[in-house]
Design an enzyme around this catalytic site. Structure first.
Site, PDB file in Angstrom:
ATOM      1  N   LYS A  55      10.360 -53.533  -2.971  1.00  0.00           N
ATOM      2  CA  LYS A  55       9.230 -53.118  -3.805  1.00  0.00           C
ATOM      3  C   LYS A  55       7.910 -53.301  -3.076  1.00  0.00           C
ATOM      4  O   LYS A  55       7.059 -52.417  -3.040  1.00  0.00           O
ATOM      5  CB  LYS A  55       9.240 -53.897  -5.119  1.00  0.00           C
ATOM      6  CG  LYS A  55       8.262 -53.341  -6.146  1.00  0.00           C
ATOM      7  CD  LYS A  55       8.441 -54.027  -7.477  1.00  0.00           C
ATOM      8  CE  LYS A  55       9.532 -53.408  -8.321  1.00  0.00           C
ATOM      9  NZ  LYS A  55      10.830 -53.988  -8.229  1.00  0.00           N
ATOM     10  N   ARG A  78       6.451 -58.858 -10.488  1.00  0.00           N
ATOM     11  CA  ARG A  78       7.712 -58.136 -10.339  1.00  0.00           C
ATOM     12  C   ARG A  78       8.502 -58.640  -9.136  1.00  0.00           C
ATOM     13  O   ARG A  78       7.935 -59.002  -8.104  1.00  0.00           O
ATOM     14  CB  ARG A  78       7.448 -56.632 -10.185  1.00  0.00           C
ATOM     15  CG  ARG A  78       6.540 -56.064 -11.274  1.00  0.00           C
ATOM     16  CD  ARG A  78       6.374 -54.572 -11.150  1.00  0.00           C
ATOM     17  NE  ARG A  78       7.563 -53.861 -11.590  1.00  0.00           N
ATOM     18  CZ  ARG A  78       7.728 -52.544 -11.443  1.00  0.00           C
ATOM     19  NH1 ARG A  78       6.795 -51.829 -10.844  1.00  0.00           N
ATOM     20  NH2 ARG A  78       8.821 -51.963 -11.878  1.00  0.00           N
ATOM     21  N   GLY A 125      17.479 -54.503 -12.112  1.00  0.00           N
ATOM     22  CA  GLY A 125      17.571 -55.280 -13.340  1.00  0.00           C
ATOM     23  C   GLY A 125      18.133 -56.671 -13.174  1.00  0.00           C
ATOM     24  O   GLY A 125      18.267 -57.403 -14.152  1.00  0.00           O
ATOM     25  N   MET A 149      16.909 -59.249 -11.429  1.00  0.00           N
ATOM     26  CA  MET A 149      15.921 -60.332 -11.382  1.00  0.00           C
ATOM     27  C   MET A 149      14.802 -60.043 -12.380  1.00  0.00           C
ATOM     28  O   MET A 149      14.799 -59.007 -13.037  1.00  0.00           O
ATOM     29  CB  MET A 149      15.395 -60.504  -9.958  1.00  0.00           C
ATOM     30  CG  MET A 149      16.452 -61.048  -9.009  1.00  0.00           C
ATOM     31  SD  MET A 149      15.843 -61.271  -7.335  1.00  0.00           S
ATOM     32  CE  MET A 149      15.590 -59.570  -6.816  1.00  0.00           C
ATOM     33  N   ARG A 194      11.778 -46.563  -3.737  1.00  0.00           N
ATOM     34  CA  ARG A 194      12.849 -47.233  -2.996  1.00  0.00           C
ATOM     35  C   ARG A 194      14.015 -46.270  -2.826  1.00  0.00           C
ATOM     36  O   ARG A 194      14.122 -45.280  -3.548  1.00  0.00           O
ATOM     37  CB  ARG A 194      13.312 -48.499  -3.720  1.00  0.00           C
ATOM     38  CG  ARG A 194      13.954 -48.249  -5.069  1.00  0.00           C
ATOM     39  CD  ARG A 194      14.304 -49.550  -5.774  1.00  0.00           C
ATOM     40  NE  ARG A 194      14.865 -49.305  -7.106  1.00  0.00           N
ATOM     41  CZ  ARG A 194      15.092 -50.250  -8.014  1.00  0.00           C
ATOM     42  NH1 ARG A 194      14.801 -51.510  -7.733  1.00  0.00           N
ATOM     43  NH2 ARG A 194      15.601 -49.949  -9.186  1.00  0.00           N
ATOM     44  N   HIS A 197      19.464 -49.015 -17.474  1.00  0.00           N
ATOM     45  CA  HIS A 197      20.149 -50.057 -16.704  1.00  0.00           C
ATOM     46  C   HIS A 197      21.635 -49.738 -16.568  1.00  0.00           C
ATOM     47  O   HIS A 197      22.226 -49.812 -15.473  1.00  0.00           O
ATOM     48  CB  HIS A 197      19.952 -51.414 -17.390  1.00  0.00           C
ATOM     49  CG  HIS A 197      20.764 -52.514 -16.794  1.00  0.00           C
ATOM     50  ND1 HIS A 197      22.017 -52.860 -17.266  1.00  0.00           N
ATOM     51  CD2 HIS A 197      20.521 -53.329 -15.748  1.00  0.00           C
ATOM     52  CE1 HIS A 197      22.500 -53.853 -16.541  1.00  0.00           C
ATOM     53  NE2 HIS A 197      21.615 -54.158 -15.613  1.00  0.00           N
ATOM     54  N   SER A 212      50.852 -55.604  17.068  1.00  0.00           N
ATOM     55  CA  SER A 212      50.165 -55.253  15.816  1.00  0.00           C
ATOM     56  C   SER A 212      49.900 -56.543  15.056  1.00  0.00           C
ATOM     57  O   SER A 212      50.843 -57.272  14.732  1.00  0.00           O
ATOM     58  CB  SER A 212      51.021 -54.306  14.975  1.00  0.00           C
ATOM     59  OG  SER A 212      50.342 -53.983  13.770  1.00  0.00           O
ATOM     60  N   CYS A 247      47.853 -54.162  11.034  1.00  0.00           N
ATOM     61  CA  CYS A 247      48.555 -53.468   9.954  1.00  0.00           C
ATOM     62  C   CYS A 247      48.500 -54.217   8.626  1.00  0.00           C
ATOM     63  O   CYS A 247      49.189 -53.861   7.686  1.00  0.00           O
ATOM     64  CB  CYS A 247      50.001 -53.197  10.330  1.00  0.00           C
ATOM     65  SG  CYS A 247      50.974 -54.678  10.660  1.00  0.00           S
ATOM     66  N   TYR A 296      43.856 -49.251  17.169  1.00  0.00           N
ATOM     67  CA  TYR A 296      43.943 -48.618  15.854  1.00  0.00           C
ATOM     68  C   TYR A 296      43.938 -49.676  14.757  1.00  0.00           C
ATOM     69  O   TYR A 296      44.176 -50.863  15.003  1.00  0.00           O
ATOM     70  CB  TYR A 296      45.203 -47.751  15.743  1.00  0.00           C
ATOM     71  CG  TYR A 296      46.509 -48.522  15.732  1.00  0.00           C
ATOM     72  CD1 TYR A 296      47.046 -49.014  14.544  1.00  0.00           C
ATOM     73  CD2 TYR A 296      47.214 -48.754  16.912  1.00  0.00           C
ATOM     74  CE1 TYR A 296      48.242 -49.725  14.521  1.00  0.00           C
ATOM     75  CE2 TYR A 296      48.415 -49.460  16.897  1.00  0.00           C
ATOM     76  CZ  TYR A 296      48.914 -49.947  15.704  1.00  0.00           C
ATOM     77  OH  TYR A 296      50.093 -50.650  15.693  1.00  0.00           O
TER      78      TYR A 296
END
Length: 884
Positions: free
Chosen positions: A28, A98, A107, A109, A342, A458, A766, A833, A853
């Protein structure tokens, strides 16, 4: 040493800070500073840094030295800019206090508006505005908001009193209340504060300011903010900035108002200005959903000048930031002021479209577009949708606030949503409107319905950020808290009843609707093609059957990194043969049972190898202990006894003989292959039989045989010899040569520590990070779920190590394994994996280690592809910074 600066002024077309100081000023504060530099009208103010917030906590909730004095000095500059004076009886300056962290936390804080009002300054505000009703409307708002946010009085206490006053006076909405009614509310609200806190409402404006700043700092570690950070992986160490901004008033009358807008549609990504507005209102009225707002087009009709300015500013800001923005604005007597700019929250579908469109518009590059998508949230695209051919009982229509579909039992409180979700129940949270305190319940729910609020409320903003289906502003729903029901179109729905939400249309449907899987759009395919060009890591899938393999291919998998053969043994047509093998008294009996399994396994492997069309398929030989294939309950033992013609006593004796105190570390994996080599012989024969059968049809196959749970090189060399002997015999029989490899899972600490020895025999490694995490931490994955959440909540561990790789501990062991393995074989192929292979931070770590991978469940393949590309981009940026 220079004195640390804690306060940054903005206003009058200039600012101490800049837009790129988000880490210090919060989103902000940085946005207000940047808009000031751009010559956009913002109210004057100042921002207290995030560093001050962190030092406030370090100092046991005391301001760092010099911060308060800097704040007062900046306040004087604001007074000079506005031409008013804070606390002055005749011409008072009022401010908003704010919050603003570097990451958007809508919303979560606290904010306080109209700060500086008391029984004396109210008279100055009346004299200056010549509008007594407006002044007392601002005053009653301030007392209620300050009482709740700063003094901790339950918000419902004020809301009930407000509703009672409206009933008594016959007022339909807040704007219908008279001056006398508003005065009555101010007095009543102050009495509530005195009764609930045993202290009079503070009248000193400077005390109000100090308490307001404290409240914002304190909200950084409030319950809802901590929950939101945990859900969104935002560190506690960032802190929040505090912006103290001169008030501009949207509640001065019908030529004033307030709004929230997005520079593009946050649900679809369509290039269309998307916003909502309320006349004669203040900001919380729109965001909190207290009143259902008007579309932004209503502003064009009534205040065309302000609308024209808004159109010009949003285009300027989007071009400047090169991203979709969330903006807040207030119009005071026809003049437009910007309060916030923002980066806007958006659905993943919208994010993809916006990113691709902005590349086409030449605003950003392909690499920037790929970097902008939150890999975690790609699964939003896989949300089910309602079958368009099904019959639906639609009982209410609201706003399509966040797309997708959701089915669940109705609950009316966030607490109940969390409780039921803990018992694996799917729920829909139904509320008049949500508040930031509902964050836990919103996360637990499958979807959210609100009776009030709009597309920028909100509920809508948070749901879109979470990827939750949401229907907002559903005015047809009437909620009765006393009976825990809601009524819509004459239908009464009780808590626990099932409903379905269509977040794409805003429909609320009675019962469980039929769902289908969605189709991925063109933007997804375009962006993933860019990601594939960038990434270095290959992405495979964990798949045990033809269907999963097909899904994996559809999502872009480049092979199978884990085919678990034991899953095939549980199929109904073969579990009996498996049990015959286990119950056999000698080798001959086991081989007889295994002979029945051989054609079944061969058929399985033919299907999977054929589906993967020449891509590598890593087949893990049998891993779990044998007792898992036998029934455990008396009833199941009796059923099996009848099926197999074996006494219950014999079955129970065999089950008991296989019992282990810690089967996870017991007779499983390669240990089974050493003890019962005939099992692995059958599986390897089935693999080569399948490969040779396909090769005869000129279908290319690439089988990779993986031996599990190896701790010692001798285990591996023994079983490798078995595999080679069987494979060569089968190939000779079929007169076919198959290109195959034999490797191992690194899932025990010892294997990683002696990886150089194992690499002499193995063609590939792996990392089985699921079991490796268990053995590194000494945790049971099946049991640790009872207490690991407490470890995360109490910040003993930053994350559940079964969700994201523990890079300090497990990661170090992986690094040792990679280095030692490749010290023996420079080009040793190494992958992963475990399910970590589809978790973005773990994928980035695998890229950093230089793995070849990652492999994950089919539905996480797109996440891994994107995360791998982002890791490659970040790696190049890190390398560039290192050369500077």
């Amino acid at each position: 040493m220079a004195k640390k600066k804690y306060v940054y002024y903005f206003g009058d077309g200039k600012a101490d800070g800049r837009g790129d100081m988000k880490n210090l000023l919060g989103g902000k504060g940085a946005g207000l500073a940047e808009m000031s530099h751009l010559g956009i009208a913002v109210p004057s103010g100042f921002t207290i840094t995030t560093e001050a917030c962190l030092e406030y906590y370090k100092g046991k909730k005391k301001y760092p030295k010099g911060m308060w004095e800097e704040s007062l000095k900046a306040l004087r500059k604001v007074e000079k800019s506005i031409g008013t004076k804070f606390g002055d009886k005749k011409n008072p300056l009022l401010v908003a206090v704010r919050s603003g962290a570097r990451a958007s936390m809508p919303g979560m804080m606290d904010t306080v508006l109209n700060l500086g009002l008391n029984d004396e300054t109210i008279q100055g505000l009346i004299a200056r505005s010549k509008n007594e009703r407006f002044a007392y409307d601002a005053y009653r708002r301030f007392v209620a908001m300050f009482g709740n946010v700063v003094l901790g009085v339950n918000r419902e206490r004020f809301e009930r009193t407000l509703e009672e006053q409206k009933i008594v006076t016959g007022a339909y909405s807040d704007t219908d209340l008279s001056v006398d009614s508003l005065k009555t509310l101010v007095t009543a609200f102050k009495e509530i504060v005195l009764k609930d806190t045993s202290k009079a409402f503070p009248e000193d404006p400077l005390e109000q300011l100090r308490l307001g700043i404290d409240a914002v700092f304190n909200s950084w570690f409030g319950k809802r903010a901590k929950t939101y950070r945990r859900l969104n992986n935002i560190p506690d160490t960032w802190g929040t900035g505090v912006s103290v901004v001169a008030m501009v008033f949207g509640n001065l009358g019908e030529t004033s108002g307030t709004g929230v807008a997005f520079t593009r549609d946050p649900s679809t990504g369509k290039k269309k200005f998307f916003g909502e507005f309320l006349f004669n209102a203040q900001g919380e009225d729109v965001v909190a959903g207290i009143r259902t707002p008007l579309p932004i087009s209503a502003l064009k009709k009534k205040l065309p000048g302000a609308y024209k300015d808004l159109m010009s500013i949003y285009k300027k800001l989007e071009k400047h930031y090169k991203d979709m923005l969330d903006i807040e604005f207030t119009i005071q007597d026809g003049k437009l002021y910007m309060l916030q700019s923002r980066i806007g929250k958006r659905t993943t579908a919208a994010a993809l479209k916006i990113a691709v469109d902005m590349v086409n518009e030449k605003l950003i590059t392909q690499k920037v577009a790929v970097s902008r998508i939150d890999a975690h949230q790609l699964d939003q695209l896989l949300h089910p949708m309602i079958d368009p051919n099904s019959e639906l009982n639609v009982i209410a229509q609201g706003l399509p606030a966040s797309p997708g579909a959701a089915i669940g039992k109705v609950v009316f409180s966030a607490e109940e949503a969390e409780r039921m979700a803990e018992h694996h129940e799917k729920v829909i949270l139904v509320r008049a409107e949500t508040s930031p305190d509902d964050i836990g319940g919103m996360h637990a729910a499958e979807g959210i319905v609100t009776a009030r609020g709009g597309m920028t409320s909100h509920a809508a903003v948070v749901a879109r950020g979470m990827g939750k289906c949401c229907v907002a502003g559903c005015g047809e729903i009437s909620i009765d808290g006393s009976t825990q029901t809601f009524t819509a179109r004459g239908v009464v729905v009780k808590e626990g009843d099932f409903i379905t939400l269509n977040g794409s249309t805003g429909e609320v449907i009675l019962g469980k609707a039929a769902l289908i899987q969605p189709k991925l759009g063109a933007s997804f395919k375009t962006l993933m093609a860019w990601a594939d060009k960038i990434r270095k890591l290959k992405v495979r899938a964990n798949a045990d059957n033809k269907r999963d393999a097909a899904v994996a291919r559809g999502f872009g998998a480049e092979g199978i990194g884990l085919c678990r053969t034991e899953h095939m043994f549980f199929e109904e047509d073969r579990i009996t043969a498996v049990r015959e093998m286990i119950l056999a008294e000698d080798l001959e009996g086991r081989k007889k049972a295994l002979k029945k399994l051989l054609p079944m396994q061969k058929s399985d492997f033919i299907e999977i190898l054929k589906e993967m069309k020449g891509l590598p398929v890593t087949i893990r030989l049998l891993d779990p202990p044998l007792h898992e294939f036998l029934p455990q309950t008396d009833k199941d033992l009796e059923t099996l006894s009848e099926e197999m013609g074996v006494s219950v006593e014999t079955l129970r004796a065999k089950t008991n003989s296989l019992h282990e105190f810690n089967p996870m570390l017991g007779h499983r994996g390669c240990r089974l292959g050493i003890t019962y080599p005939e099992i692995y012989e059958m599986q390897v024969e089935a693999i080569f039989e399948a490969a040779c059968t396909l090769a005869k049809k000129r279908i290319t196959v690439m089988p990779e045989i993986m031996i599990p749970l190896v701790a010692h090189v001798n285990e591996f060399s023994t079983l490798r010899g078995l595999c080679v002997a069987i494979g060569e015999a089968v190939m000779a029989r079929h007169k076919k040569k198959i290109d195959y490899t034999i490797g191992t899972m690194i899932e025990l600490p010892r294997a990683a520590l002696v990886a150089d020895q194992i690499a002499k025999e193995a063609d590939f490694f792996s990392f089985g990070t699921n079991d490796l995490t268990q053995t590194v931490f000494g945790l049971s994955r099946d049991d640790s779920g009872k207490f690991l959440p407490d470890y995360v909540d109490k910040e003993i561990l930053p994350e559940d190590p079964f969700v994201a790789i523990d890079q300090e501990g497990l990661g170090l062991l992986m690094e040792i394994g990679v280095q030692k393995g490749r010290s023996t074989k420079k080009r040793l192929k190494i992958g992963i994996c475990g399910e970590h292979g589809g978790e973005p931070s773990s994928v980035a770590f695998c890229h950093h280690l230089g793995l070849n991978y990652v492999s994950c469940s089919p539905y996480r393949v797109p996440i891994a592809r994107l995360a791998a590309a982002q890791a490659a981009i970040a790696g190049k940026e890190d390398a560039s910074r290192a050369t500077l």
